[in-house]
Design an enzyme around this catalytic site. Sequence first.
Site, mmCIF file in Angstrom:
data_model
loop_
_atom_site.group_PDB
_atom_site.id
_atom_site.type_symbol
_atom_site.label_atom_id
_atom_site.label_comp_id
_atom_site.label_asym_id
_atom_site.label_seq_id
_atom_site.Cartn_x
_atom_site.Cartn_y
_atom_site.Cartn_z
ATOM 1 N N LYS A 260 -8.283 -4.858 -9.963
ATOM 2 C CA LYS A 260 -7.271 -4.060 -10.648
ATOM 3 C C LYS A 260 -5.982 -4.852 -10.791
ATOM 4 O O LYS A 260 -5.358 -4.877 -11.858
ATOM 5 C CB LYS A 260 -6.987 -2.772 -9.872
ATOM 6 N N SER A 261 -5.571 -5.505 -9.707
ATOM 7 C CA SER A 261 -4.310 -6.236 -9.716
ATOM 8 C C SER A 261 -4.305 -7.318 -10.789
ATOM 9 O O SER A 261 -3.317 -7.477 -11.522
ATOM 10 C CB SER A 261 -4.067 -6.868 -8.341
ATOM 11 N N ASP B 218 -6.404 3.181 -13.809
ATOM 12 C CA ASP B 218 -5.190 2.365 -13.807
ATOM 13 C C ASP B 218 -5.138 1.401 -14.989
ATOM 14 O O ASP B 218 -4.091 1.224 -15.619
ATOM 15 C CB ASP B 218 -5.090 1.571 -12.496
ATOM 16 N N ASN C 183 -0.807 7.417 -11.989
ATOM 17 C CA ASN C 183 -0.281 6.954 -10.704
ATOM 18 C C ASN C 183 -0.507 5.452 -10.546
ATOM 19 O O ASN C 183 -0.758 4.959 -9.458
ATOM 20 C CB ASN C 183 -0.952 7.716 -9.549
ATOM 21 N N ARG D 110 7.102 7.740 -6.203
ATOM 22 C CA ARG D 110 7.015 6.340 -5.769
ATOM 23 C C ARG D 110 8.259 5.574 -6.217
ATOM 24 O O ARG D 110 8.627 5.591 -7.393
ATOM 25 C CB ARG D 110 5.733 5.692 -6.299
ATOM 26 N N SER E 128 8.162 -3.380 -2.248
ATOM 27 C CA SER E 128 7.001 -3.768 -3.052
ATOM 28 C C SER E 128 7.203 -5.131 -3.687
ATOM 29 O O SER E 128 8.246 -5.397 -4.298
ATOM 30 C CB SER E 128 6.745 -2.732 -4.145
ATOM 31 N N SER E 129 6.168 -5.968 -3.585
ATOM 32 C CA SER E 129 6.196 -7.251 -4.292
ATOM 33 C C SER E 129 6.069 -7.049 -5.797
ATOM 34 O O SER E 129 6.351 -7.964 -6.578
ATOM 35 C CB SER E 129 5.054 -8.144 -3.798
ATOM 36 N N GLN E 130 5.659 -5.849 -6.225
ATOM 37 C CA GLN E 130 5.497 -5.599 -7.655
ATOM 38 C C GLN E 130 6.811 -5.715 -8.413
ATOM 39 O O GLN E 130 6.814 -6.045 -9.603
ATOM 40 C CB GLN E 130 4.876 -4.216 -7.883
ATOM 41 N N ASP F 253 -3.690 -3.027 1.080
ATOM 42 C CA ASP F 253 -4.689 -2.107 0.533
ATOM 43 C C ASP F 253 -5.985 -2.103 1.331
ATOM 44 O O ASP F 253 -6.835 -1.224 1.135
ATOM 45 C CB ASP F 253 -4.982 -2.446 -0.930
ATOM 46 N N LYS G 217 2.775 4.226 -1.050
ATOM 47 C CA LYS G 217 1.681 3.899 -1.970
ATOM 48 C C LYS G 217 1.304 5.158 -2.760
ATOM 49 O O LYS G 217 2.130 6.041 -2.953
ATOM 50 C CB LYS G 217 0.488 3.355 -1.174
ATOM 51 N N GLU G 218 0.049 5.251 -3.212
ATOM 52 C CA GLU G 218 -0.362 6.429 -3.979
ATOM 53 C C GLU G 218 -0.093 7.726 -3.228
ATOM 54 O O GLU G 218 0.116 8.777 -3.813
ATOM 55 C CB GLU G 218 -1.836 6.314 -4.353
ATOM 56 N N ARG H 30 0.011 6.709 3.073
ATOM 57 C CA ARG H 30 -1.311 6.378 3.611
ATOM 58 C C ARG H 30 -1.343 6.385 5.134
ATOM 59 O O ARG H 30 -2.406 6.620 5.722
ATOM 60 C CB ARG H 30 -1.781 5.019 3.059
ATOM 61 N N HIS I 238 -7.436 7.180 -4.053
ATOM 62 C CA HIS I 238 -8.748 6.541 -4.107
ATOM 63 C C HIS I 238 -9.102 5.804 -2.829
ATOM 64 O O HIS I 238 -10.251 5.826 -2.382
ATOM 65 C CB HIS I 238 -8.800 5.583 -5.313
ATOM 66 N N ARG I 239 -8.135 5.127 -2.223
ATOM 67 C CA ARG I 239 -8.452 4.319 -1.035
ATOM 68 C C ARG I 239 -8.735 5.197 0.182
ATOM 69 O O ARG I 239 -9.518 4.816 1.052
ATOM 70 C CB ARG I 239 -7.336 3.316 -0.763
ATOM 71 N N LYS J 56 -9.685 5.848 -10.051
ATOM 72 C CA LYS J 56 -8.460 5.061 -10.229
ATOM 73 C C LYS J 56 -8.743 3.570 -10.257
ATOM 74 O O LYS J 56 -8.128 2.826 -11.024
ATOM 75 C CB LYS J 56 -7.460 5.397 -9.114
#
Length: 418
Positions: A25-26, A52, A94, A124, A169-171, A296, A323-324, A327, A373-374, A399
């Site tokens: 996904k990433s 996603d 999401n 988020r 977040s590194s995003q 993750d 996260k989503e 967690r 999802h996770r 997702k």
Amino acid sequence: MSLDTLTLLPVTQPLTGHVSPPGSKSITNRALLLAGLARGTSRLTGALKSDDTRYMAEALRAMGVTVDEPDATTFVVTSSGAWQEPAEPLFLGNAGTATRFLTAAVALQKGRFTVDGDQHMRKRPILPLVEALQSLGVAIAAPSGCPPVAIDAKGGFSKDRVVIDAGLSSQYVSALLMAAPLTRQPFEIELKGAEIGARGYIDLTLAAMRAFGASVEEVSASIWRVQPTGYRAADFHVEPDASAATYLWGAEVLTGGKIDIGTPAEAFTQPDAKAHAVISAFPHMPAVIDGSQMQDAIPTIAVLAAFNETPVRFVGIANLRVKECDRIRALSTGLNAIRPGLATEEGDDLIVAADPALAGQVLPARIDTFADHRIAMSFALAGLKISGITILDPGCVAKTYPDYWDALASLGVTFEKP
């Protein structure tokens, strides 16, 4: 899967067979974005088709990019390199990657854009990225500190340098890095402080950028210099998803089986592949596991820890709270639903009180996945050894891994359906 619940039946023999995890996904969402910013036609193979990535593809289409899907694992993306103002807000469900990446990318287009998501995405945080873009002269606002984000884009930045707080977040860093080749002059990105969530994802970003023609120099561990090259179309192959692989690695060690996923652990470039070494140590996983660089994978490992020989404390996982879902809370809630006291939260650490004797017991538990999802996929592992594990909202796996339940069934796992 439209079922409201799914109850796993414990397996009576080792799980063996071949399962090909979906594409990353990433990496897929990075490649889709870059292909959409490049001039020409790019072909992405091995890609993930899931909620996603479909949100990302639909957003690109809404801005005038052509995204064709000739088969189940390929996107063909044709773009002029410039995006049109969309008629409606960009709805991204999401999908954190799509939301953060597009927020920075549209800031260098021209027009009015709104980046939004579902009720979970609206919780988020995105404020560090918004503040960084504001410092560059972008007219951008996110009143709640989370989506929706409104951007009035003028086609450029007013400065050639930005400082970003990536502690959450590194995003945020990846988003700025991928936007930077569209600027009119060399551009520098510097971390505020040393904290960064899952630095390995920055490496994924840089590799994808270079594949599409970008020139990026890592000046230091906290500074990157990006040249104003723009992007060129490319053919790009997406490797399998390492996060998805963790569930299969977990099922293998938990049942004493042998599951061939087609890719050796050492061949992955994604950070979550680091989890393989920890999972392989089961049932003697270490007493302290630092999850900061394989975030993750922590849900997988935490559920495995319930069956470990000795208790496990998970540290460096504070980012899992944003996260989503939260967690850490979802994991402790689910584990304690199996048996009270199985998990404890201490600050942002999670302690799992391991007990190998859980295997073979009848412990009816309804696992609230919090639409994550996770959480759904990791707690399925508990159902391989314990009778009565029921996953709520099993369809949330769409997702990132729509075929997850079919993959388990192909290995011999059976289910009770309502």
